[in-house]
Scaffold this motif. Structure first.
Motif, mmCIF file in Angstrom:
data_model
loop_
_atom_site.group_PDB
_atom_site.id
_atom_site.type_symbol
_atom_site.label_atom_id
_atom_site.label_comp_id
_atom_site.label_asym_id
_atom_site.label_seq_id
_atom_site.Cartn_x
_atom_site.Cartn_y
_atom_site.Cartn_z
ATOM 1 N N TYR A 70 36.147 49.159 46.482
ATOM 2 C CA TYR A 70 37.601 49.197 46.297
ATOM 3 C C TYR A 70 38.076 50.630 46.391
ATOM 4 C CZ TYR A 70 36.340 44.742 44.186
ATOM 5 O OH TYR A 70 35.805 43.522 43.961
ATOM 6 N N ARG A 76 43.892 45.817 41.467
ATOM 7 C CA ARG A 76 43.996 44.388 41.758
ATOM 8 C C ARG A 76 43.449 44.137 43.156
ATOM 9 N NH1 ARG A 76 50.544 44.627 41.943
ATOM 10 N NH2 ARG A 76 50.648 46.070 43.672
ATOM 11 N N THR A 77 43.092 42.881 43.424
ATOM 12 C CA THR A 77 42.539 42.551 44.730
ATOM 13 C C THR A 77 43.642 42.574 45.779
ATOM 14 O OG1 THR A 77 42.967 40.233 44.338
ATOM 15 C CG2 THR A 77 40.783 41.040 43.753
ATOM 16 N N ALA A 78 43.252 42.417 47.019
ATOM 17 C CA ALA A 78 44.230 42.446 48.111
ATOM 18 C C ALA A 78 45.253 41.326 47.944
ATOM 19 C CB ALA A 78 43.511 42.320 49.451
ATOM 20 N N ASP A 79 44.854 40.239 47.273
ATOM 21 C CA ASP A 79 45.796 39.129 47.081
ATOM 22 C C ASP A 79 46.693 39.346 45.867
ATOM 23 O OD1 ASP A 79 43.959 38.201 48.914
ATOM 24 O OD2 ASP A 79 42.837 37.075 47.379
ATOM 25 N N GLY A 80 46.536 40.504 45.200
ATOM 26 C CA GLY A 80 47.405 40.792 44.064
ATOM 27 C C GLY A 80 46.890 40.269 42.733
ATOM 28 N N VAL A 81 45.643 39.783 42.687
ATOM 29 C CA VAL A 81 45.087 39.339 41.401
ATOM 30 C C VAL A 81 44.573 40.556 40.657
ATOM 31 C CG1 VAL A 81 43.424 37.806 40.274
ATOM 32 C CG2 VAL A 81 44.373 37.211 42.521
#
Lengths: 339, 342
Positions: A70, A76-81
């Motif tokens: 990262y 947060r992950t690329a999906d916004g989590v």
């Protein structure tokens, strides 16, 4: 010249007499690295261990965006989590996550980049100032030398960390709290050290016969310093620079730990991460501090080994070469052994 | 320096004479560094919280509207009379900060130094005696790795292992709150105070608080001693008188511990002096790690509050102490080893 009883030289022995000289391309290069090949025993181990560790961190630093899973400030992950806060090591986060919800592994890897950037910059700056000052002070002597010496000694006597903190604090208004400020604050600490070492060396070299000879044939001071004095002083520089680099990593971490180093938004820095991890210790969270700490210990050890090893290998006084047994031809009774 | 100035007094006087310009340079440097900083001390610390008129009044009161040269002479005068001013954020005389928090630092650093010398000398001796064996290698590696470990990282590990997991020692502060409240503080050195008042439970508490910070700091400094003692012992063991002792059939053990040991220790004294600056730097970090209310953590606190007067006072004091210690160490050195008085 008939000496029938002399054994043929084997791989491990050579006949008495001057060593065989082989013509080579890249002669200077070969001569530079010859001590490495000749080193044996402990110095050999030390220098190669140092080279291996240092190279490892340089690779980490150069390719950190590719190696790290990262970004250093990604929470947060690329999906916004959002990442969990202070999560124990798992397959998604091999070193866990810290109190800022960032990935510890990524921060350790990017930390190598910050550390090496700062150290290279600070060593460059302190050498650029300390070396010429030391050369001039040592070569010309006199009033300039005395004034500089007292000044630099005062700086050396003072606790270097306190000095660096104050400088970083003062510079932070102008340069912000990034790599530049940290590097400048650290280089101020090492200027006196380069000055001291170079000056003392120059003073001993100044009286050597070859320097006097150069002066006698009418070389200008500039030429003498550049061609004769500098060439000899510069041999010591790799050793000092490596040992100072090790120390500089510690100073950088200390600055970060006290909150006067690099801000977390600017870059990943190990010392800062450990400071945030101190309060985790009470909660039994070990992964936030252990990994950045181990990175510091490993890199500093690597650089120290490299510096010590270089010193053992390059310095002719300390160097221990491989002992090659020499076989002399058997003595002959009639006394004309050497014809 | 005359060639024959072998008397201890002459040596000491020269050394003091050399220390004075050094002190002046340090003071000048501190003064101008603090003035290079943007804004004057008053507005840096209190700016935004007071009206402009109030700021101007306080600035004039403190003398920051006068020319720099006047302020500089004033500062030197103040330092000569050991007056370091009063902090801006909490109106404490800096001398009081030095006495109270300095005692905490003194307690920490002295204990740490004892541990450092103990660890360094014993490991260094063993490594030097068994040169080029696995013991020697282990000792050297320990020295290098321990030196490579930042004090605060060792502190983190110690807090984790001995504080959290094993629960043996407290990890924060100089004493439990109750002890701090009840203990009569005469010297501000809690160990001495609790012994004077005969309060043994307090002494135990204070010592338990001291264990982790002092050990951590001591270990880091000790790394330097390991190396030094080892190298010195090896050098000393090459001496003629050692060979003579061996030739007389004296046991190797006795040769090392009776004949070589003391002579190998002489340079350690010099290095204790050189390490003093490192010790102070380490103390700042250790104090931050273990919430030790020493002079280092106060310095960081005042820096955070942009209190230039306090920072200037503390740094000035540190500078004076450093120079004093270096003169003192040189003196001890000259006293122990007459060869030093060239």
């Amino acid at each position: 010249m008939a000496m029938p009883s002399v054994e043929e030289p084997t791989a491990n022995t050579r006949p008495a007499g001057p060593a065989p000289v082989r013509a080579r391309r890249f002669r200077t290069l070969h001569r530079m690295f010859a001590p490495f090949a000749e080193a044996r025993g402990m110095p050999r181990f030390v220098v190669w261990a140092g080279v291996a560790i240092t190279t490892f961190f340089i690779v980490l630093a150069l390719f950190s965006p590719a190696i790290a899973p990262y970004d250093f400030d990604q929470y947060r992950t690329a999906d916004g989590v959002r990442f969990a806060k202070q999560e124990a090591p798992s397959s998604a986060h091999p070193f866990g996550t810290n109190v800022m919800s960032t990935d510890v592994l990524s921060r350790v890897i990017f930390g190598a980049r910050t550390a090496i950037e700062v150290v290279v910059l600070s060593i460059f700056v302190s050498m650029a100032i300390g070396l010429p000052l030391g050369l001039m002070s040592g070569y010309f002597g006199g009033k300039l030398d005395r004034i500089l010496l007292v000044f630099m000694d005062a700086l050396i006597a003072f606790p270097s960390l306190l000095f660096a903190i104050v400088i970083a604090f003062l510079l932070s208004d102008t340069f912000g709290r990034g790599v530049t400020t940290a590097a400048l604050a650290i280089s101020v600490v090492y200027i006196p050290q380069y000055f001291r070492v170079v000056r003392n060396h120059v003073i001993s070299i100044r009286e050597e016969a070859y320097v006097e000879a150069a002066r006698a044939i009418g070389a200008r001071p500039r030429t003498v310093i550049r061609r004769y004095v500098f060439q000899n002083v510069v041999q010591n520089v790799p050793v000092i620079a490596t040992l100072n680099a090790a120390d500089a990593i510690l100073t950088l971490a200390a600055l970060g730990f006290l909150g006067y180093g690099i801000q977390p938004t600017e870059a990943a820095e190990w010392g800062y991460d450990i400071q945030r991890a101190i309060s985790d210790a009470g909660a039994g969270i070990w992964w936030t501090g252990l990994f950045p700490g181990c990175a510091i210990v490993l890199l500093v050890t690597g650089l120290t080994l490299l510096g010590e090893g270089l010193n053992d290998v390059i310095n002719p006084v300390l160097r221990r070469r491989r002992i090659i047994p020499v076989r002399f031809p058997p003595l002959r009774r009639n006394g004309n052994a050497d014809e | 320096m005359a060639k024959q100035s072998t008397s201890l007094r002459a040596y000491l006087l020269t050394r003091i004479a050399l220390a004075i310009p050094m002190l002046l340079i340090l003071l000048t440097l501190v003064f101008f560094l603090m003035r290079v900083a943007p804004g004057d001390p008053i507005s840096a610390a209190l700016g935004g919280r007071l009206t402009q008129e109030e700021l101007d009044r306080r600035r004039a009161e403190a003398g920051y509207d006068r020319p720099l040269a006047v302020q500089y002479v004033d500062y030197l005068g103040d330092v000569a009379t050991l007056n370091f001013g009063e902090t801006i954020v909490d109106n404490r005389p800096v001398t009081e900060v030095i006495v109270q928090n300095g005692a905490a630092t003194l307690e920490l650093t002295l204990t740490a130094m004892l541990i450092a010398v103990g660890v360094g000398v014993s490991i260094g001796l063993v490594a030097g005696r068994h040169r080029d064996t696995s013991v020697d290698f282990a000792g050297r590696m320990f020295g290098i790795v321990i030196y490579a470990a930042p004090v605060f990282f060792l502190g983190f590990l110690a807090q984790l292992v001995f504080g959290k997991w094993l629960g043996w020692f407290p990890t924060s502060g100089r004493a439990s709150p109750i002890v701090t409240f009840e203990l009569e503080t005469k010297t501000n050195l809690f160990i001495v105070d609790s012994i004077i008042s005969g309060n043994w439970s307090a002494l135990a508490d204070v010592l338990r608080h001291l264990v982790l910070p002092a050990t951590v700091l001591g270990l880091v400094i000790g790394g330097v001693f390991i190396r030094l003692v080892r190298v010195n012992l090896i050098q000393t063991l090459k001496g003629d008188y050692i060979e003579a002792a061996r030739a007389r059939g004296i046991e190797e053990r006795s040769v090392v511990y009776h004949h070589a040991f003391k002579n190998a220790l002489v340079p350690v004294i010099t290095v204790i002096g050189l390490q003093f600056a490192l010790l102070l730097s380490g103390a700042v970090l250790t104090e931050q790690t273990f919430n030790w209310p020493g002079i280092g953590s106060e310095l960081v606190r005042y820096l955070d509050n942009r209190d230039y007067i306090a920072v200037q006072g503390i740094i000035t004091f540190t500078g004076i102490v450093v120079i004093f210690v270096s003169v003192f160490i040189d003196f001890v050195n000259a006293w122990v080893d007459p060869r030093v008085r060239y």
